[in-house]
Design an enzyme around this catalytic site. Structure first.
Site, PDB file in Angstrom:
ATOM      1  N   ASN A 157       0.817  -1.213   0.000  1.00 54.79           N
ATOM      2  CA  ASN A 157       0.000   0.000   0.000  1.00 54.79           C
ATOM      3  C   ASN A 157       0.854   1.269   0.000  1.00 54.79           C
ATOM      4  O   ASN A 157       0.341   2.368   0.194  1.00 54.79           O
ATOM      5  CB  ASN A 157      -0.968   0.010   1.191  1.00 54.79           C
ATOM      6  N   HIS A 164       3.358   1.956   2.126  1.00 53.24           N
ATOM      7  CA  HIS A 164       3.885   2.427   3.409  1.00 53.24           C
ATOM      8  C   HIS A 164       5.396   2.268   3.465  1.00 53.24           C
ATOM      9  O   HIS A 164       5.968   1.362   2.865  1.00 53.24           O
ATOM     10  CB  HIS A 164       3.189   1.743   4.596  1.00 53.24           C
ATOM     11  N   GLU A 171       1.801   4.667   7.496  1.00 55.40           N
ATOM     12  CA  GLU A 171       0.697   4.140   6.710  1.00 55.40           C
ATOM     13  C   GLU A 171      -0.002   5.236   5.904  1.00 55.40           C
ATOM     14  O   GLU A 171       0.065   6.426   6.247  1.00 55.40           O
ATOM     15  CB  GLU A 171      -0.325   3.469   7.636  1.00 55.40           C
TER      16      GLU A 171
END
Length: 264
Positions: A137, A139, A144
């Site tokens: 994703n 990160h 995050e």
């Protein structure tokens, strides 16, 4: 500026990464080295341990700062990042224990832990070379995706996709900690040089966004585009979405695995 180096496979990626680190360790004494965990850098650490065992490398004056640690896990827990680092790297080299810095997973005073870790990096003179992996994703460390990103070391709630991805290291998904302490994006971006490693097709989308996407907090790795000295070493699976289309742009230069013989 991002330099993207395409490796033939995972082993080639690890060897190319180790070549860069070996050069920096020999040229910069003491070297302040930022380190990552996870499956991606295991090969890199194996290469460095081999070079040390062969008498080609000395870590006596190297200082290390790890990106992150799970909240709630002691250093003796086999799933902690402290345990990981000693298993794969520290116990096999001559690094001084006092030169190893890893955020604690268990503590009484959250703010003190954060302040102490930030201060340790500052007192060392900042990070010379930061090794990074990348999440599916986008990160970086445990920074995050979200509406904003923290500059300094902080506590973070892990995204469901991160928990799912990391569950492969645990008996089951329910055992994966839901929180972590991580170096912030601000401190990462202060590193003089950044080396990001990417391996596997599951990282391809995030890597493509990192190199060619809009800089945004919903894909934290895109912020690397504004750093002046970033090298990405990716295997063919991780780079298949971009390798055939990038030659040179405003923020990325592509080097083939065969032609990239040395790192500047």
């Amino acid at each position: 500026m991002i330099q993207l180096i395409i490796a033939n496979n995972y082993e080639d990626m690890s060897k190319k990464a180790s070549k860069l680190l070996i050069s920096r360790i020999k040229d910069t004494i003491p070297l302040n080295l930022g380190l990552a965990t996870g499956s991606t850098p295991v090969g890199l650490y194996k290469e460095l341990v081999t070079e040390y065992a062969n008498g080609n490398l000395d870590f006596e004056h190297t200082r290390t700062f790890n990106l992150d640690e799970y909240i709630g896990l002691s250093p003796y827990n086999p799933n902690s990042y402290s345990y990981y680092m000693w298993k794969h790297f520290f116990s096999h080299i001559n690094i001084r224990k006092e030169n190893i810095h890893i955020p604690p997973g268990i503590f009484a005073n959250e703010q003190k832990v954060i302040d102490d870790y930030e201060e340790a990096i500052v007192q060392a003179g900042g990070i010379d070379l930061q090794v990074l992996g990348i999440g599916a994703n986008g990160h970086i460390g445990f920074n995050e995706p979200g509406e904003s990103l923290s500059v300094s070391t902080h506590i973070v709630e892990l995204k469901s996709e991160t928990i799912k991805a990391n569950s492969r290291f645990f008996e089951n998904k329910d055992e994966v900690p839901k929180k972590a302490i991580t170096m912030g994006m601000g401190k990462i971006m202060e590193a003089k040089e950044i080396l990001l490693l990417a391996s596997g097709k599951e990282k391809a989308k995030a890597l493509a966004q990192t190199v060619k996407g809009i800089v945004e907090t919903h894909c934290p790795s895109t912020i690397l585009q504004i750093h002046p000295n970033v090298k990405i070493i990716a295997d063919k699976e991780a780079s298949f979405l971009i390798a055939d289309r990038i030659r040179a742009s405003n923020n990325c230069i592509l080097f083939s695995s065969d032609r990239m013989e040395q790192y500047g």
